[in-house]
Write a protein that holds these residues in place. Structure first.
Motif, PDB file in Angstrom:
ATOM      1  N   SER A 218      -1.050   3.409   0.488  1.00 45.12           N
ATOM      2  CA  SER A 218      -0.851   2.663   1.710  1.00 45.12           C
ATOM      3  C   SER A 218      -1.964   1.648   1.881  1.00 45.12           C
ATOM      4  N   SER A 219      -1.680   0.615   2.622  1.00 42.21           N
ATOM      5  CA  SER A 219      -2.660  -0.437   2.893  1.00 42.21           C
ATOM      6  C   SER A 219      -2.617  -0.809   4.373  1.00 42.21           C
TER       7      SER A 219
ATOM      8  N   LEU B  44      -8.249   8.880   4.139  1.00 40.99           N
ATOM      9  CA  LEU B  44      -7.680   7.828   3.288  1.00 40.99           C
ATOM     10  C   LEU B  44      -7.569   8.346   1.862  1.00 40.99           C
TER      11      LEU B  44
ATOM     12  N   SER C 108      -5.902   4.617  -0.677  1.00 45.89           N
ATOM     13  CA  SER C 108      -5.546   3.621   0.322  1.00 45.89           C
ATOM     14  C   SER C 108      -6.400   2.372   0.164  1.00 45.89           C
TER      15      SER C 108
ATOM     16  N   ALA D 193      -7.066   0.438   2.871  1.00 49.46           N
ATOM     17  CA  ALA D 193      -7.078   0.218   4.314  1.00 49.46           C
ATOM     18  C   ALA D 193      -8.165  -0.765   4.705  1.00 49.46           C
TER      19      ALA D 193
ATOM     20  N   GLY E 137      -8.761   4.644  -3.939  1.00 47.93           N
ATOM     21  CA  GLY E 137      -8.424   3.400  -3.257  1.00 47.93           C
ATOM     22  C   GLY E 137      -9.604   2.479  -3.062  1.00 47.93           C
TER      23      GLY E 137
ATOM     24  N   SER F 276     -11.145   0.559   0.300  1.00 43.51           N
ATOM     25  CA  SER F 276     -11.067   0.349   1.747  1.00 43.51           C
ATOM     26  C   SER F 276     -12.242  -0.471   2.253  1.00 43.51           C
TER      27      SER F 276
END
Length: 169
Positions: free
Chosen positions: A1-2, A24, A27, A29, A57, A59
């Motif tokens: 997800s972003s 997270l 991600s 994010a 991820g 972030s």
């Protein structure tokens, strides 16, 4: 997800193990102009990330306040990242966390009360890390006290202030 999270107040949440405020996982994010405070992982199975837990991820935090978060104990006393936990990476890419103009204060955990890093590429710029309380690395911890190798940690601190943190050991 972003996800793009902006102008939020994430408060008074709890989790059993990881990420009481935000968790997270893989991600990308962006969290901006947000307050993350008074979140708790209670004693027992606590691992880390009272405010934010990052696992994989890439972030970014912009103008974020992370305060008064708590990570309780576990049977190994390896509970960490009262404010932020940079935990594990998934796949071949290391986790990446960049933070700008962020305040991390009055968080509690055994290892890395402000920021606990077990792996990753971490950029900290124009950030205040203050008044955090933990046994090992009250402000920052890179790794953990038993010497277990989790992953490479590359941390850059630029134009930041680290002050008034209390380590018990």
């Amino acid at each position: 997800s972003s996800p793009y999270l902006k102008d939020l107040h994430i408060t008074n949440n709890s989790a059993r193990n990881v990420g009481a405020g935000i968790g997270l996982i893989n991600s990308s994010a962006t969290i901006e102009s947000t307050v993350i405070d008074n979140n708790i992982i209670p004693d027992g199975d606590a691992l880390g990330g009272g405010g934010i837990a990052v696992n994989g991820g890439s972030s970014t935090l912009l103008d974020v306040q992370i305060s008064n978060n708590y990570v309780g104990t576990n049977m190994y006393s390896l509970n960490g990242g009262g404010g932020i936990l940079c935990g594990f990476s998934f796949g071949n890419s290391p986790l990446s966390l960049s933070m700008y103009n962020t305040t991390i204060f009055n968080n509690t955990a055994n290892v890395g009360a402000g920021i606990g890093a077990l792996s990753g590429n971490i950029l900290i710029e124009k950030t205040l890390i203050s008044s955090n309380n933990g046994d090992f690395g009250a402000a920052l911890s890179m790794g953990e006290p038993l010497g277990l190798i989790v992953g490479d940690i590359n941390m850059n601190l630029i134009n930041s202030t680290i002050v008034n943190n209390t380590g018990d050991i």
